[in-house]
Design a protein around this motif. Structure first.
Motif, mmCIF file in Angstrom:
data_model
loop_
_atom_site.group_PDB
_atom_site.id
_atom_site.type_symbol
_atom_site.label_atom_id
_atom_site.label_comp_id
_atom_site.label_asym_id
_atom_site.label_seq_id
_atom_site.Cartn_x
_atom_site.Cartn_y
_atom_site.Cartn_z
ATOM 1 N N TRP A 98 3.125 4.790 -6.579
ATOM 2 C CA TRP A 98 3.226 4.037 -7.833
ATOM 3 C C TRP A 98 2.167 2.951 -7.883
ATOM 4 O O TRP A 98 1.978 2.219 -6.923
ATOM 5 C CB TRP A 98 4.595 3.367 -7.942
ATOM 6 N N SER A 108 -4.384 5.043 -0.073
ATOM 7 C CA SER A 108 -3.300 4.076 0.089
ATOM 8 C C SER A 108 -2.359 4.493 1.208
ATOM 9 O O SER A 108 -1.895 3.651 1.986
ATOM 10 C CB SER A 108 -2.506 3.942 -1.210
ATOM 11 N N LYS A 164 2.781 3.084 -13.067
ATOM 12 C CA LYS A 164 3.243 4.448 -13.319
ATOM 13 C C LYS A 164 3.206 5.254 -12.038
ATOM 14 O O LYS A 164 2.392 5.008 -11.156
ATOM 15 C CB LYS A 164 2.330 5.112 -14.342
ATOM 16 N N ASN A 190 -1.391 0.813 -8.240
ATOM 17 C CA ASN A 190 -2.619 0.862 -7.455
ATOM 18 C C ASN A 190 -2.651 -0.282 -6.459
ATOM 19 O O ASN A 190 -2.755 -1.441 -6.829
ATOM 20 C CB ASN A 190 -3.817 0.775 -8.397
ATOM 21 N N GLY A 191 -2.566 0.059 -5.185
ATOM 22 C CA GLY A 191 -2.535 -0.976 -4.170
ATOM 23 C C GLY A 191 -3.793 -1.039 -3.332
ATOM 24 O O GLY A 191 -3.818 -1.677 -2.289
ATOM 25 N N HIS A 219 2.136 8.239 -9.904
ATOM 26 C CA HIS A 219 0.929 9.058 -9.947
ATOM 27 C C HIS A 219 0.930 9.985 -8.752
ATOM 28 O O HIS A 219 1.726 9.813 -7.826
ATOM 29 C CB HIS A 219 -0.318 8.176 -9.958
ATOM 30 N N MET A 267 0.837 -1.207 0.000
ATOM 31 C CA MET A 267 0.000 0.000 0.000
ATOM 32 C C MET A 267 0.870 1.254 0.000
ATOM 33 O O MET A 267 0.542 2.257 -0.632
ATOM 34 C CB MET A 267 -0.902 0.021 1.229
ATOM 35 N N VAL A 284 3.789 1.560 -1.331
ATOM 36 C CA VAL A 284 4.223 1.746 -2.715
ATOM 37 C C VAL A 284 3.072 2.347 -3.526
ATOM 38 O O VAL A 284 3.258 3.265 -4.315
ATOM 39 C CB VAL A 284 4.674 0.401 -3.324
ATOM 40 N N GLY A 285 1.865 1.817 -3.276
ATOM 41 C CA GLY A 285 0.707 2.286 -4.031
ATOM 42 C C GLY A 285 0.347 3.737 -3.777
ATOM 43 O O GLY A 285 -0.446 4.321 -4.506
ATOM 44 N N THR A 286 0.933 4.306 -2.737
ATOM 45 C CA THR A 286 0.681 5.719 -2.486
ATOM 46 C C THR A 286 1.234 6.568 -3.631
ATOM 47 O O THR A 286 0.692 7.616 -3.954
ATOM 48 C CB THR A 286 1.341 6.136 -1.161
#
Lengths: 462, 60
Positions: free
Chosen positions: A320, B10, B2, A322-323, B4, A314, A316-318
Motif C-alpha cells: 500500500w 520496498s 491505494k 509508496n514507502g 498496488h 517500507m 506497508v509500502g510493499t
C-alpha cells in the motif's frame, strides 16, 4: 562495436574531466559490463583501453575502481537517455547526480584509507560492496518486466504515444511484452496500423519527438523507457518543495486514449512517508518520556526503534502506498547505529582521576567516546592494590594510565584499531594489542586490562 | 494510499531494515553475542535477496 573511431578525431580534452561526472553517458555498443569505461572514453575522446586500464588499477587500490564504476553505473545515463538508473527510481531529478558523486567520492576516499594497513573493516568487510551489488541488481531490472509499480501502467508504452499523435480512437496493437529492443520496430507498426503506410515515416518521427525531451534522437532499447523518461524528468523539477516524490504508486492502467506523453502518469503519494515519519516522531517522544520517567533510554535504542518504524513503513509500502522515500532514512539510521554500537557505553566526555587512596581506585572505568586518564602516582597505600585488577575501556578515544615506580603491573591492552603504547612496547594498526609484565619483585602487583575500539592506549611510568 | 501490486524494492528494503532491528535486538537484549553478527548479517542479505527474487518472479 564502433571501435575507437571517434577517439582520434579531436584528441583528449582535459577540461572535460571536470564535467565528465555529470555529462558522460554510458556506452551502448562499447561495453563489457555497463559501458562505463567505453562511455567515459568516448566523452573524453580517448582510447577506451586507457580508461579500462586505469579503472582496473584503481580497483586494486582498496576497490576504488569498483566504487567509481558502480557509481557511474547508477548515476550516468546511457547514451540516448537523459535519465540515470538512480534518477529513474528516485524522485530527484538530475540534481541527484552531483550528490551521488559526492557520496561516491567519500566512499572512495574511505576505501583508500580503509585499504591501508592501519585499518581493518573487520567483519564488515565485503558488505558495502555486496550492498552496492544488491542496489544495482534491484535498480537495474527493467521496469517493464514487472518491477514494482511502474510495471502496470507503463507496459503499453509505445501505443499511447502513437495513438496520442495519430489516431486516439484506434486501439493500438499491444506490443509484445518481451519485444526486441530496437526502437523503430515497436513504433512503426503502430503508426502504420493507425494511419496507413503513406504517413508512416512522418508519424513515426513526430511521435518520437513528442515523447522525448529535446535533444533526444534515439529512444532507448527498451520500449517502455521513453514514457518513464519524460514524466520523471519534468515533474520533479517543478515540485522542488515536495518531499521526495519517488516512484509514483501504481495507477490504474492507461485506459483508452488519454494520457499524452508529457503528462505525469501518477503523482507521488506522500501519505505513507508522512505517516511513517509521524509515527517515528511519536515513537521518539515516547522513548524520551520513558527515559525521563521510568528508565534510561540510550542512543542506540532510539536509532534501532527508528529503523524498526522505517522498516515497518517500507513493509506497508510493499503493498500500500509508496514507502521508498523511507529507504534513505533507514540507511542513515543503520549507519549511525553501526557506528555507535562500537561504543561500550553511551557516555561521552572525559574521565580524569588521580586518586590518593587505593580505596578510591575503581575496578572499572568506561567511556563511550572521549578520554580516560587514570593517574595512580598519588596513591599512598599502593600495597592495597596488590592482586587487584582494573579494567578500562574507551570505545572511541584515548585511554591513559600513569603507573608509579614502586608498583608492579601486568598490562593487557587491546585495541581494534589505533595505537597502543605500554612503556617501551608499541603496537599499532588493526587489532593492536600488547602485553606487559613487570619482573617479579617485592612491589605490590596490579593487573590492568585496557580495551578500546578506535583510538589510543598509553601506559607510562611516572 | 491505494493498494498496488507488490513493490519489490520496498519489500527488500523492509526485510533488510527489520532484520537489522532484529539483529540489534538479539544482540543488545537477547542471547546473541557480537560475534553472531558475523553470520547474521550475511544471512539477512541472503534472505532479503531471496525474498526479492521470489517476489520478482511471482510478479512476472
Amino acid at each position: 562495436m564502433s571501435e575507437t573511431s571517434s577517439a582520434d578525431a579531436g584528441g583528449f580534452e582535459p577540461g572535460k574531466l571536470r564535467t565528465a561526472p555529470t555529462q558522460m553517458r554510458r556506452s551502448r555498443d562499447d561495453r563489457y559490463i555497463a559501458g562505463v569505461c567505453g562511455g567515459l572514453a568516448r566523452y573524453l575522446n580517448v582510447d577506451p583501453v586507457v580508461v579500462r586500464v586505469i579503472m582496473a588499477a584503481l580497483t586494486v587500490v582498496g576497490g576504488v575502481g569498483i566504487v567509481l564504476y558502480g557509481a557511474a553505473w547508477l548515476l550516468a545515463p546511457e547514451e540516448g537517455s537523459d535519465q540515470s538508473m538512480l534518477e529513474s527510481h528516485l524522485p530527484a531529478g538530475p540534481r541527484v547526480r552531483m550528490l551521488g558523486w559526492i557520496v561516491a567520492g567519500v566512499i572512495a576516499v574511505a576505501a583508500v584509507v580503509g585499504s591501508g594497513p592501519w585499518f581493518d573493516w573487520g567483519w564488515i568487510g565485503p558488505f558495502p560492496l555486496l550492498g552496492l551489488a544488491v542496489l544495482i541488481w534491484v535498480l537495474a531490472r527493467p521496469r517493464s518486466s514487472g518491477s514494482g509499480q511502474p510495471a502496470a501502467p507503463t507496459a503499453p508504452a509505445t501505443p499511447p504515444a502513437g495513438s496520442a499523435t495519430t489516431a486516439p480512437g484506434a486501439p493500438p496493437p499491444p506490443p509484445p511484452p518481451g519485444a526486441e529492443p530496437t526502437t523503430p520496430i515497436p513504433q512503426s507498426p503502430t503508426a502504420s496500423d493507425a494511419t496507413g503506410s503513406g504517413a508512416d515515416s512522418t508519424t513515426a518521427i513526430s511521435s518520437t519527438t513528442a515523447m522525448l525531451p529535446a535533444g533526444e534522437e534515439q529512444t532507448t532499447r527498451l520500449p517502455m523507457v521513453p514514457p518513464s523518461n519524460a514524466p520523471a524528468v519534468v515533474p520533479p523539477a517543478e515540485q522542488t518543495g515536495e518531499p521526495p516524490p519517488p516512484l509514483p504508486p501504481p495507477a490504474p492502467g492507461p485506459a483508452g486514449p488519454p494520457p499524452s506523453p508529457p503528462t505525469p502518469k501518477r503523482r507521488f503519494d506522500p501519505t505513507l512517508t508522512w505517516l511513517t515519519l509521524a509515527t517515528l516522531v511519536v515513537a521518539m517522544g515516547l522513548l524520551w518520556l520513558v527515559d525521563q520517567t521510568i528508565t534510561d533510554v540510550n542512543g542506540p535504542i532510539y536509532l534501532a526503534t527508528g529503523i524498526a518504524v522505517a522498516g515497518a513503513g517500507m513493509l506497508v509500502g510493499t503493498w500500500w502506498g509508496n514507502g521508498r522515500a523511507l529507504i534513505p532514512v533507514g540507511v542513515v539510521l543503520t549507519v549511525v547505529l553501526i557506528a555507535v554500537s562500537q561504543l561500550p557505553v553511551w557516555k561521552f566526555g572525559e574521565i580524569n582521576e588521580a586518586p590518593t587512596n587505593a580505596a578510591d581506585v575503581r575496578s572499572s572505568y568506561q567511556m563511550g567516546a572521549g578520554q580516560i586518564r587514570l593517574d595512580l602516582t598519588r596513591v599512598t597505600n599502593l600495597e592495597a592494590l596488590d592482586g587487584e585488577t582494573i579494567h578500562l575501556e574507551t570505545g572511541l578515544g584515548q585511554t591513559r594510565v600513569i603507573v608509579p615506580r614502586d608498583l608492579d603491573v601486568t598490562v593487557f591492552a587491546d585495541l581494534n584499531a589505533g595505537d597502543v603504547r605500554v612503556f617501551d612496547r608499541e603496537a599499532n594498526g588493526a587489532d593492536a594489542s600488547t602485553q606487559y609484565t613487570d619482573p617479579d619483585d617485592a612491589d605490590p602487583n596490579l593487573r590492568i586490562d585496557i580495551d578500546g575500539s578506535l583510538g589510543q592506549i598509553e601506559v607510562t611510568r611516572a | 494510499m491505494k493498494r498496488h501490486p507488490l513493490d519489490v524494492v520496498s519489500l527488500v528494503a523492509a526485510v533488510i531494515f527489520l532484520g537489522v532491528f532484529g539483529i540489534w535486538l538479539g544482540v543488545d537484549h537477547g542471547d546473541l553475542s557480537i560475534a553472531d553478527i558475523g553470520w547474521l548479517t550475511p544471512s539477512l542479505l541472503i534472505v532479503a535477496g531471496l525474498a526479492g527474487i521470489a517476489a520478482s518472479l511471482r510478479r512476472r
